[in-house]
Write a protein that holds these residues in place. Structure first.
Motif, short mmCIF file in Angstrom:
data_model
loop_
_atom_site.label_atom_id
_atom_site.label_comp_id
_atom_site.label_asym_id
_atom_site.label_seq_id
_atom_site.Cartn_x
_atom_site.Cartn_y
_atom_site.Cartn_z
N PHE A 76 0.33 -13.12 -5.10
CA PHE A 76 0.06 -13.70 -6.58
C PHE A 76 -0.05 -12.39 -7.37
CE2 PHE A 76 -3.53 -15.46 -9.24
CZ PHE A 76 -2.69 -16.53 -9.72
N GLU A 77 1.05 -12.14 -8.17
CA GLU A 77 1.21 -10.55 -8.79
C GLU A 77 1.37 -11.06 -10.26
OE1 GLU A 77 0.87 -7.67 -7.08
OE2 GLU A 77 1.15 -8.59 -5.05
N ASN A 78 0.83 -9.76 -10.96
CA ASN A 78 1.09 -9.97 -12.52
C ASN A 78 2.52 -9.35 -12.84
OD1 ASN A 78 -1.73 -10.38 -13.57
ND2 ASN A 78 -1.97 -8.54 -12.29
N ILE A 79 2.91 -9.87 -13.71
CA ILE A 79 4.13 -9.27 -14.33
C ILE A 79 3.67 -7.96 -14.91
CG2 ILE A 79 5.32 -11.51 -14.96
CD1 ILE A 79 4.76 -10.76 -17.88
N PRO A 80 4.80 -7.07 -15.37
CA PRO A 80 5.96 -7.08 -15.11
C PRO A 80 6.61 -6.40 -13.80
CG PRO A 80 5.51 -5.36 -16.62
CD PRO A 80 4.25 -5.68 -16.27
N PHE A 81 7.61 -7.00 -13.30
CA PHE A 81 8.18 -6.53 -11.93
C PHE A 81 9.49 -5.70 -12.09
CE2 PHE A 81 6.09 -10.67 -11.31
CZ PHE A 81 5.01 -10.31 -10.42
N LEU A 111 -0.86 -14.39 -24.80
CA LEU A 111 -0.67 -14.54 -23.39
C LEU A 111 -1.65 -13.67 -22.57
CD1 LEU A 111 1.51 -15.86 -21.06
CD2 LEU A 111 2.30 -13.37 -21.07
N TYR A 112 -2.54 -14.46 -22.03
CA TYR A 112 -3.67 -13.63 -21.18
C TYR A 112 -3.51 -13.71 -19.53
CZ TYR A 112 -6.18 -17.90 -20.47
OH TYR A 112 -6.65 -19.37 -20.28
N GLN A 113 -2.71 -14.38 -19.18
CA GLN A 113 -2.28 -14.23 -17.83
C GLN A 113 -0.81 -14.69 -17.51
OE1 GLN A 113 -2.36 -16.98 -14.72
NE2 GLN A 113 -4.55 -16.48 -13.98
N ASN A 114 0.12 -14.01 -16.67
CA ASN A 114 1.24 -14.39 -16.38
C ASN A 114 1.66 -13.84 -14.97
OD1 ASN A 114 4.47 -13.81 -18.17
ND2 ASN A 114 3.99 -15.14 -16.28
N GLN A 115 1.83 -14.63 -14.16
CA GLN A 115 1.72 -13.95 -12.64
C GLN A 115 2.95 -14.91 -11.81
OE1 GLN A 115 -2.60 -14.77 -11.70
NE2 GLN A 115 -2.42 -12.35 -11.51
N ALA A 116 3.31 -14.18 -10.89
CA ALA A 116 4.36 -14.79 -9.94
C ALA A 116 3.57 -15.22 -8.68
CB ALA A 116 5.71 -13.92 -9.75
N TRP A 117 3.68 -16.33 -8.09
CA TRP A 117 2.84 -16.88 -7.15
C TRP A 117 3.71 -17.71 -5.90
CZ3 TRP A 117 -1.87 -20.36 -7.93
CH2 TRP A 117 -2.78 -20.18 -6.84
N ALA A 118 3.82 -16.72 -4.74
CA ALA A 118 4.62 -17.13 -3.69
C ALA A 118 3.99 -17.57 -2.51
CB ALA A 118 5.66 -16.08 -3.21
N LYS A 119 4.00 -18.82 -2.16
CA LYS A 119 3.52 -19.30 -0.84
C LYS A 119 4.15 -19.47 0.19
CE LYS A 119 -0.27 -21.78 -3.69
NZ LYS A 119 -1.13 -22.93 -3.87
N PHE A 120 3.97 -19.25 1.55
CA PHE A 120 4.73 -19.46 2.64
C PHE A 120 3.85 -20.25 3.34
CE2 PHE A 120 6.29 -15.78 0.48
CZ PHE A 120 7.56 -15.97 0.41
N ALA A 232 6.40 -20.23 -7.71
CA ALA A 232 5.93 -20.59 -8.90
C ALA A 232 5.38 -19.58 -9.97
CB ALA A 232 4.85 -21.68 -8.73
N VAL A 233 5.62 -19.80 -11.11
CA VAL A 233 5.21 -18.80 -12.30
C VAL A 233 4.15 -19.46 -13.10
CG1 VAL A 233 5.84 -17.71 -14.38
CG2 VAL A 233 7.17 -17.62 -12.41
N THR A 234 2.75 -18.81 -13.18
CA THR A 234 1.84 -19.23 -14.09
C THR A 234 1.97 -18.55 -15.42
OG1 THR A 234 0.18 -17.87 -13.18
CG2 THR A 234 0.15 -20.09 -12.21
N SER A 235 1.58 -19.11 -16.61
CA SER A 235 1.32 -18.10 -17.61
C SER A 235 0.35 -19.02 -18.63
CB SER A 235 2.86 -17.91 -18.68
OG SER A 235 3.19 -19.29 -19.03
N CYS A 236 -0.59 -18.37 -19.19
CA CYS A 236 -1.73 -18.75 -19.75
C CYS A 236 -1.77 -18.20 -21.05
CB CYS A 236 -3.08 -18.66 -19.01
SG CYS A 236 -3.08 -18.88 -17.24
N PHE A 237 -1.84 -19.32 -22.17
CA PHE A 237 -1.82 -18.89 -23.57
C PHE A 237 -3.16 -19.20 -24.20
CE2 PHE A 237 2.66 -19.03 -22.65
CZ PHE A 237 3.10 -17.87 -23.57
N LYS A 238 -3.76 -18.47 -25.03
CA LYS A 238 -4.87 -19.08 -25.85
C LYS A 238 -4.55 -18.58 -27.31
CE LYS A 238 -7.07 -14.36 -25.98
NZ LYS A 238 -8.38 -13.61 -25.63
#
Ligand SMILES: [Fe+2]
Length: 307
Positions: A76-81, A111-120, A232-238
């Motif tokens: 579960f990692e923050n951008i940028p990559f 944008l206050y959060q933006n992460q890539a999330w890989a689950k296995f 999955a990618v999460t991004s959160c806006f306020k």
């Protein structure tokens, strides 16, 4: 996957109203295949050599509710990559910015959060209890005015069936029916039992969008398919300037490859990270020249012209 027609109408006014009323809205196939395929490749660059196990990890006993554990957030990692712009800019896709502005009824979003999330499969028991995200997006509680809360986008990058750990949720109408109408902290067993009969699944094909608020009950579910994975990618806006919501400060991650975002993002996308727009009084001959030194490949023409 369904191809989008020539128009770029990815959501309707009714979808925004549903989000405001229910706290959630599902938008299947929000992104087209051509937008998602390079993001899949980027995920394999960011999370290389991973593989789902043949068997799921099951920690909870029959009858128990799910629980949080660190292994659920291992990838579960923050951008940028250090990958292509596809993953780095997906969370600030122009259609997401439009949807966030519309949902929060504002011209300026942050944008206050933006992460890539890989689950296995087998990496964790991903089954969580129902919870609301305001616990780590505020220091207090959600506002009664949804415009002063936030909108979280969960974008599925791979196909998510019930066996791929879809998010489960309870709409606000159903939470009222369940007798748990106001967001509370997770872990209350009585609430879990009341919410369970009303849970719905956000399972959807790759490219689909699940939008929800910080006051909506939801939970992660386990990956049970052998050798499965879920990207999955999460991004959160306020609303820009809403200091009651937060998660991270982008400059804290200054060693990450920000040039990937600056070199390829539009002024509007960059403004979501707090970069003043062209014409803002922040931009002077000095600030433009220094910023250009920091990001030599950034096309600053619009910023320079407006000084
Ligand atoms: Fe959550």
């Amino acid at each position: 996957m369904r191809e989008r027609s020539g128009t770029d109408i990815r959501f309707k006014a009714a979808d925004v109203l549903e989000w405001r009323r229910e706290g959630v809205v599902q938008l299947p196939n929000f992104f087209i295949q051509q937008e998602i395929e390079p993001v899949v490749e980027d995920f394999w660059r960011v999370f290389p050599d991973r593989k789902g196990a043949g068997e799921p990890m099951i920690r909870k006993k029959p009858g128990q509710v799910g629980a949080f554990n660190d292994a659920q957030f291992r990838n579960f990692e923050n951008i940028p990559f250090d990958c292509s712009p596809a993953l780095n800019l997906l969370g600030v896709h122009p259609a997401l910015i439009r949807l966030a502005k519309s949902a929060l009824d504002t011209d300026r979003v942050h944008l206050y959060q933006n992460q890539a999330w890989a689950k296995f499969t087998g990496e964790a028991d991903f089954d969580q209890p129902f919870h609301c995200d305001f616990g780590n997006h505020t220091l207090t509680v959600p506002s009664c005015d949804e415009h002063l809360n936030a909108i979280t986008f969960l974008i599925y990058i791979t196909d998510v069936t019930e066996a791929h750990g879809p998010t489960h949720y309870v709409s606000k109408t159903d939470a009222r029916k369940a007798g748990v109408p106001i967001a509370t902290f997770s872990g209350d067993l009585a609430h879990q039992d009341k919410l369970k009969p009303f849970e719905q699944s956000a399972a959807a094909p790759a490219g689909s969008l699940f939008a929800y608020g910080i006051d909506v009950y939801h939970r992660g579910t386990n990956l049970t398919i052998p050798e499965g994975f879920r990207f999955a990618v999460t991004s959160c806006f306020k609303k820009a300037g809403n200091d009651s919501i937060g998660y991270m400060a982008w400059p804290f991650h200054q060693t990450k490859p920000w040039y990937k975002i600056f070199n390829h993002g539009t002024p509007e996308q960059l403004s979501c990270f707090g970069v003043p727009a062209p014409g803002d009084t922040f931009w002077t001959e000095q600030t433009v020249n220094l910023a250009q030194l920091r990001y030599p490949e950034w096309d600053m023409g619009l910023y320079r012209d407006a000084v």
